[in-house]
Design an enzyme around this catalytic site. Structure first.
Site, PDB file in Angstrom:
ATOM      1  N   GLY A   1       0.831  -1.198   0.000  1.00 28.66           N
ATOM      2  CA  GLY A   1       0.000   0.000   0.000  1.00 28.66           C
ATOM      3  C   GLY A   1       0.858   1.237   0.000  1.00 28.66           C
ATOM      4  O   GLY A   1       0.909   1.993  -0.974  1.00 28.66           O
TER       5      GLY A   1
ATOM      6  N   CYS B   1      -3.905  24.324  17.183  1.00 26.14           N
ATOM      7  CA  CYS B   1      -3.610  24.762  18.554  1.00 26.14           C
ATOM      8  C   CYS B   1      -2.951  23.650  19.345  1.00 26.14           C
ATOM      9  O   CYS B   1      -3.488  23.159  20.354  1.00 26.14           O
ATOM     10  CB  CYS B   1      -4.892  25.247  19.230  1.00 26.14           C
ATOM     11  SG  CYS B   1      -5.543  26.747  18.494  1.00 26.14           S
TER      12      CYS B   1
END
Length: 427
Positions: free
Chosen positions: A292, A356
């Protein structure tokens, strides 16, 4: 549709060693990056930033490399790395099979038109509804992960009057020498039936007792981002011995081959090298693999716009919502200015996101031109695996689009999320 950029591969503004982390069609002219024959600056202007740019030719070439490495076996693309209906169509056209691990990934496989007989369904906690969907659609193989699931699937297959092909996922007790969060072959793994404890042998017997199940083979997967072949060899040897003892002729040894994320990173083995090692220990068995990351990862570049430069921090308009891997695993990446400008001296900085969190760092300690400034375009290569698929809406930031480029043309294959998309969920 965007027009073709200037052709000609010029890596002069980026150290030649960097070539190993960029897609095959990446080119640099005057310090400006192009991908698939389209200028990165034009892509950013047309589709906004952040944006994942997928080099379709590179993706297809990497998939074919796996097929060529295993012509007498089966290649199942690991959909959890990155999946969308258009990619499913590419895989189908190439003749690859597809590995999915949730009902959502199963839905994408269906939407992309993948023939169900070429779908392998993984997962350590498949729900009854997910298994029913797999059975009724005609999924080629379900990988059993527990005795509970074995009983659940046997009952569903009996209820629907089918004989479902299954593989048994075996935990071979192998250390893959990778980050503990993406190692799956040890005895303490949440996945599979233990080989050492005898659970795998018991599972083989149980499946053969169920008229509604057909034992298709054995499966193991030892982890991800693996850069050494030792663990693969050990797993192949143990699994082959178990397969012969169990009179099983088909063996799926999963995926996990790593890629290079930074120019100074360890070079990964090639598909040919891995298959050679696997074949050394599995002669006579039908072999399957599930790459993958090694197909999707190097094929994609993430583009960001610089918003502020403050001391040693260069802040961009994305972050841990579109690439959680640095915050989760300490995964290393590199970056380059993609919007042009050569000859500037360089300095070491951190490329950080807008979220944040102090841990919202995309690229640590990377050398960028000392005159990098707000408005510049930055490119982060090797962004195709486990970024869009793991992206979130942290801080209510919409997820970026995926734009495929090929032969001087670009098109959206996953559109950008909008605030309207987010608000639509609230009741």
């Amino acid at each position: 549709m965007l027009a073709a950029a200037g052709s000609g591969r010029c890596l002069g503004c980026v150290p030649m060693s960097n070539a190993s982390v960029w897609p095959a069609t990446a080119s640099w002219t005057g310090g400006a990056l192009s991908l698939g024959g389209v200028a990165a600056a034009d892509l950013a202007a047309e589709y906004g930033t952040p944006v994942y740019v997928l080099d379709e030719a590179d993706f297809r070439a990497r998939a074919r490399t796996w097929q060529e490495a295993l012509p007498d076996g089966d290649v199942h693309y690991g959909g959890k790395a990155f999946l969308c209906p258009e990619v499913v169509r590419w895989l189908d056209g190439l003749g690859l099979s597809l590995d999915v691990c949730t009902g959502g990934e199963l839905a994408v496989a269906q939407a992309g038109g993948m023939p169900p007989e070429r779908v392998v369904f993984h997962g350590n906690n498949k729900s009854r509804d997910e298994l029913r969907r797999a059975v009724t659609w005609g999924v080629g193989c379900v990988v059993l992960d527990s005795f509970t699931e074995l009983d659940r699937l046997a009952a569903l297959a009996r209820e629907h009057g089918v004989r479902q092909r299954v593989m048994i996922r075996v935990t071979p007790g192998v250390d893959a020498l990778t980050h503990r969060s993406i190692a799956t072959g040890g005895e303490d793994s949440k996945f599979g039936f233990s080989l050492a404890a005898g659970h795998a042998a018991r599972a083989v017997r149980r499946v053969r007792e169920e008229d509604s199940l057909e034992l298709h083979g054995l499966h193991s997967h030892i982890g991800s981002q693996i850069l050494r072949l030792d663990g693969f060899a050990q797993a192949a040897e143990r699994m082959c011995a178990f397969a012969r003892a169990s009179d099983v002729e088909r063996l799926d040894l999963g995926g996990g081959l790593g890629i290079r994320y930074t120019p100074d990173g360890q070079p990964p083995p090639t598909p040919d090298e891995l298959v050679t090692v696997l074949r050394k220990h599995t002669a006579g068995l039908r072999l399957s693999v599930e790459p993958g990351r090694s197909i999707a990862g190097p094929s994609t570049v993430a583009l960001y716009r610089v918003g502020t430069v403050k001391g040693g921090y260069v802040s961009v308009d994305g972050g841990m919502s579109d690439n959680p891997r640095p915050a989760m695993y300490g995964a290393p990446y590199t970056a380059a200015r993609a919007s042009g400008g050569e000859g500037a001296a360089r300095r070491r900085v951190h490329v950080v996101g807008k979220h944040c969190e102090s841990g919202d760092v995309l690229v640590r300690d990377v050398a960028l031109p000392e005159d990098v400034a707000p408005g510049d375009l930055l490119a982060v290569p090797a962004s195709g695996a486990y970024q869009r698929s793991m992206a979130s809406n942290y801080n209510h930031v919409p997820r970026p689009p995926v734009v495929a480029v090929r032969d001087g043309a670009a098109r959206v294959i996953v559109r950008r999320e909008t605030e309207e998309d987010l608000l639509r969920l609230y009741v």
